[in-house]
Design an enzyme around this catalytic site. Structure first.
Site, PDB file in Angstrom:
ATOM      1  N   ASP A   1     -22.104 -39.709  32.220  1.00 32.35           N
ATOM      2  CA  ASP A   1     -21.017 -39.052  32.947  1.00 32.35           C
ATOM      3  C   ASP A   1     -21.495 -38.300  34.187  1.00 32.35           C
ATOM      4  O   ASP A   1     -21.209 -37.104  34.368  1.00 32.35           O
ATOM      5  CB  ASP A   1     -20.239 -38.098  32.017  1.00 32.35           C
ATOM      6  CG  ASP A   1     -19.821 -38.757  30.708  1.00 32.35           C
ATOM      7  OD1 ASP A   1     -19.755 -39.998  30.675  1.00 32.35           O
ATOM      8  OD2 ASP A   1     -19.571 -38.040  29.724  1.00 32.35           O
TER       9      ASP A   1
ATOM     10  N   ASN B   1      -8.850 -43.634  29.084  1.00 28.58           N
ATOM     11  CA  ASN B   1      -9.329 -42.279  28.770  1.00 28.58           C
ATOM     12  C   ASN B   1      -9.798 -41.592  30.047  1.00 28.58           C
ATOM     13  O   ASN B   1      -9.000 -41.532  31.000  1.00 28.58           O
ATOM     14  CB  ASN B   1     -10.267 -42.218  27.556  1.00 28.58           C
ATOM     15  CG  ASN B   1     -11.535 -43.022  27.585  1.00 28.58           C
ATOM     16  OD1 ASN B   1     -11.493 -44.235  27.527  1.00 28.58           O
ATOM     17  ND2 ASN B   1     -12.657 -42.366  27.624  1.00 28.58           N
ATOM     18  N   ASP B   2     -10.970 -41.037  30.084  1.00 32.73           N
ATOM     19  CA  ASP B   2     -11.355 -40.088  31.142  1.00 32.73           C
ATOM     20  C   ASP B   2     -10.981 -40.487  32.578  1.00 32.73           C
ATOM     21  O   ASP B   2     -11.158 -41.642  32.963  1.00 32.73           O
ATOM     22  CB  ASP B   2     -12.878 -39.921  31.188  1.00 32.73           C
ATOM     23  CG  ASP B   2     -13.499 -39.714  29.842  1.00 32.73           C
ATOM     24  OD1 ASP B   2     -12.781 -39.560  28.859  1.00 32.73           O
ATOM     25  OD2 ASP B   2     -14.742 -39.714  29.788  1.00 32.73           O
TER      26      ASP B   2
ATOM     27  N   PHE C   1     -19.228 -46.599  31.525  1.00 33.14           N
ATOM     28  CA  PHE C   1     -18.719 -45.302  31.089  1.00 33.14           C
ATOM     29  C   PHE C   1     -18.437 -44.399  32.312  1.00 33.14           C
ATOM     30  O   PHE C   1     -18.622 -44.794  33.456  1.00 33.14           O
ATOM     31  CB  PHE C   1     -19.721 -44.643  30.131  1.00 33.14           C
ATOM     32  CG  PHE C   1     -19.564 -45.067  28.686  1.00 33.14           C
ATOM     33  CD1 PHE C   1     -18.918 -46.259  28.344  1.00 33.14           C
ATOM     34  CD2 PHE C   1     -20.064 -44.273  27.659  1.00 33.14           C
ATOM     35  CE1 PHE C   1     -18.772 -46.641  27.009  1.00 33.14           C
ATOM     36  CE2 PHE C   1     -19.913 -44.643  26.324  1.00 33.14           C
ATOM     37  CZ  PHE C   1     -19.280 -45.823  25.991  1.00 33.14           C
ATOM     38  N   SER C   2     -18.063 -43.169  31.998  1.00 41.02           N
ATOM     39  CA  SER C   2     -17.551 -42.274  33.041  1.00 41.02           C
ATOM     40  C   SER C   2     -18.536 -41.991  34.167  1.00 41.02           C
ATOM     41  O   SER C   2     -19.749 -42.018  33.968  1.00 41.02           O
ATOM     42  CB  SER C   2     -17.108 -40.954  32.408  1.00 41.02           C
ATOM     43  OG  SER C   2     -15.891 -41.167  31.749  1.00 41.02           O
TER      44      SER C   2
ATOM     45  N   GLN D   1     -11.378 -44.605  32.727  1.00 39.72           N
ATOM     46  CA  GLN D   1     -11.945 -45.372  31.620  1.00 39.72           C
ATOM     47  C   GLN D   1     -10.837 -46.253  31.074  1.00 39.72           C
ATOM     48  O   GLN D   1      -9.755 -45.753  30.726  1.00 39.72           O
ATOM     49  CB  GLN D   1     -12.489 -44.416  30.553  1.00 39.72           C
ATOM     50  CG  GLN D   1     -13.744 -43.690  30.973  1.00 39.72           C
ATOM     51  CD  GLN D   1     -14.949 -44.617  30.986  1.00 39.72           C
ATOM     52  OE1 GLN D   1     -15.537 -44.890  29.958  1.00 39.72           O
ATOM     53  NE2 GLN D   1     -15.320 -45.113  32.165  1.00 39.72           N
TER      54      GLN D   1
HETATM   55  C1  FRU Z   1     -15.544 -38.751  27.071  1.00 32.89           C
HETATM   56  C2  FRU Z   1     -16.404 -39.993  26.922  1.00 32.89           C
HETATM   57  C3  FRU Z   1     -17.523 -39.983  27.933  1.00 32.89           C
HETATM   58  C4  FRU Z   1     -17.842 -41.426  28.093  1.00 32.89           C
HETATM   59  C5  FRU Z   1     -16.493 -42.059  27.967  1.00 32.89           C
HETATM   60  C6  FRU Z   1     -16.484 -43.403  27.332  1.00 32.89           C
HETATM   61  O1  FRU Z   1     -14.235 -38.891  26.669  1.00 32.89           O
HETATM   62  O2  FRU Z   1     -16.899 -40.078  25.613  1.00 32.89           O
HETATM   63  O3  FRU Z   1     -18.623 -39.189  27.566  1.00 32.89           O
HETATM   64  O4  FRU Z   1     -18.446 -41.708  29.308  1.00 32.89           O
HETATM   65  O5  FRU Z   1     -15.691 -41.168  27.202  1.00 32.89           O
HETATM   66  O6  FRU Z   1     -15.232 -44.013  27.447  1.00 32.89           O
END
Ligand code: FRU
Length: 494
Positions: free
Chosen positions: A165, A38-39, A98-99, A55
């Site tokens: 984040d 993801n991110d 996380f991010s 991510q």
């Molecule tokens: C956004 C999010 C962030 C978090 C991450 C977790 O897509 O929810 O806020 O850090 O993904 O994977």
């Protein structure tokens, strides 16, 4: 020091990632080594190259305990895989890394600032804190003083469980690091907090930079804050947005607030609120500044809401957008594909001033990895046409439609016939400039996606496209009469 958890992830991704055939991935868009992405995280310049982390859950194509995957590039088009950078292997990040973001330290090391998540189970409340890891562009050590920002650094009424984040930058003017971090107040409404540090290890709270006030969604995730010329820009990704005209759709959106930031008082005055991408798949973007001063954005080309629907037998899931250069023109955010893409242009086909009435297959243009620009203007002396559609990824079973309607000044992206066997949203509309029937659409195709840059980047629409690669035709359809210029280049990255 590599933990067993990180070592295992690196072994796993090497073994299983290498099994994935190159042509089962996009040619120039970043995908995970294996599993889930993801991110974008830590998008930054380090040692003269661009680094991008993401991510990452290597063990399945679903979200799971977050690691940080890692790639780098010299030109933002051709990416090189590196081993996973972070794994959830400490007490303070046991539920996931996380991010976060990255910066090059004066001593030449690279610092990662990320969110550690702890204790999200039935017995303990989840805690999110900001943590640091330092490395050489390949291996990273988590700082022994972690976490560096905790609930204790928060003003009253802010959330210790939605605190994530961090996006870090160096401010030359007062020689401090700053970071914007997402949070929310007791009423559930999102906010962006500003912190500062002399050394990127010891942090303190500065101010509440922006607040949602329950207006644009609820929790705001993944903030980024930078200036473009004399405009200051805050980009973030709200959850639980309710649609606002064509500007914002329901669910997870990406919002850009332009305004004025006073570096002395740290006050940000909001001027304009706008969408970043009007397509179906775009979230959590992050930017960097190149050494020649360009502000480049990259996003996750996926929507959370459809992220449980993936192609059968997928070995990877989730990809990044093409990096885009940002500018502000007359208060408006403009996004264009990074100029480096042109280095990979091949097989040009172009024609000018072709009259189109009805359906027409572009017989000498086909494929799923190309940079295609189509410019349309009304036929002189004729009645203004009703609509003009470009079909991409077309064969007898499939096609994705991009339709411009000059009367309503809209572009409709429609992937109804694009191979999604699920009852999900397949159409989205963008408002475009009122231009008496003249429009330019630049479409970047890369096997599993299309990104449409309208009128030189005034609007962008991004979408994944999981149709078979043999659906590779391009055609157009004018309801009425138009004049068309076409310029196509295949993109070839080997
Ligand atoms: C956004 C999010 C962030 C978090 C991450 C977790 O897509 O929810 O806020 O850090 O993904 O994977």
């Amino acid at each position: 020091m590599k933990s067993d958890i990180l070592r295992k992830a690196r072994e796993y991704e090497k073994e299983h990632g290498e099994e994935i055939k190159q042509d089962h991935r996009p040619m120039f868009h970043v995908t995970p080594y294996v599993g889930w992405l993801n991110d974008p995280n830590g998008f930054s310049v380090y040692g003269g190259e661009y680094h991008l982390f993401y991510q990452y859950h290597p063990y399945s194509t679903s979200w799971g305990p977050m690691h940080w995957g890692h790639v780098k590039t010299k030109d933002l088009v051709k990416w090189e895989r590196l081993p996973a950078a972070l794994a959830p292997d400490q007490e303070y990040d046991e539920q996931g890394c996380f991010s976060g973001s990255a910066v090059e330290l004066p001593d030449g090391r690279q610092l990662l600032l990320y969110t550690g998540v702890k204790g999200k189970d039935a017995t303990s409340e989840c805690r999110q804190t900001q943590c640091v890891a330092v490395g050489n562009g390949l291996d990273y050590d988590k700082y022994e003083g972690n976490p560096v920002l905790t609930a204790e650094n928060l003003p009253n009424g802010y959330s210790p469980s939605d605190f994530r984040d961090p996006k870090i930058w160096w401010e030359e003017e007062d020689r401090h690091y700053y970071a914007v971090v997402a949070n929310r107040t007791d009423d559930g409404s999102g906010s962006i907090l500003l912190f500062s540090s002399e050394d990127a290890f010891r942090w303190e709270f500065v101010t509440v930079l922006e607040k949602c006030n329950n207006e644009y969604g609820k929790m705001w995730e993944c903030p980024d804050f930078f200036s473009l010329g004399d405009t200051d820009v805050l980009i973030f990704s709200p959850q639980e947005m309710e649609a606002v005209g064509m500007e914002f759709h329901n669910g997870n959106d990406v919002v850009c607030i332009t305004g004025d930031y006073d570096k002395q008082t740290h006050e940000f005055i909001r001027k304009k609120v706008q969408a970043v991408d009007y397509g179906l798949d775009f979230y959590a973007p992050q930017t960097l500044c190149t050494s020649d001063g360009r502000r480049i954005l990259i996003g996750w080309m996926q929507s959370w809401e459809t992220s449980t629907f993936k192609p059968k037998d997928a070995q990877w899931f989730g990809m990044m957008t093409l990096p885009r250069e940002l500018q502000i023109k007359e208060g408006k955010l403009i996004q264009t594909p990074i100029m480096e893409l042109k280095q990979y242009w091949e097989n040009q086909v172009s024609y000018e001033n072709v009259q189109v009435q009805g359906y027409k297959k572009l017989s000498d243009i086909s494929g799923r990895t190309m940079d295609l620009t189509i410019h349309i203007s009304p036929e002189e002396g004729a009645k203004l046409y009703d609509s003009f559609t470009i079909y991409i990824g077309e064969n007898k079973d499939y096609r994705t439609a991009i339709t411009y309607s000059p009367d309503s000044n809209t572009v409709l992206l429609d992937r109804t016939y694009s191979g999604f066997p699920y009852n999900v949203i397949s159409k989205r509309e963008a408002p475009v400039r009122n231009n008496a029937g003249e429009i330019t659409m630049r479409i970047i195709l890369d096997r599993y996606s299309a990104e449409i840059f309208i009128n030189h980047g005034e609007q962008v629409m991004s979408t994944c496209l999981y149709t078979p690669q043999c659906a590779d035709g391009i055609s157009v359809d004018a309801k009425g009469t138009v004049r068309m210029d076409v310029d196509k280049h295949d993109i070839v990255v080997s």
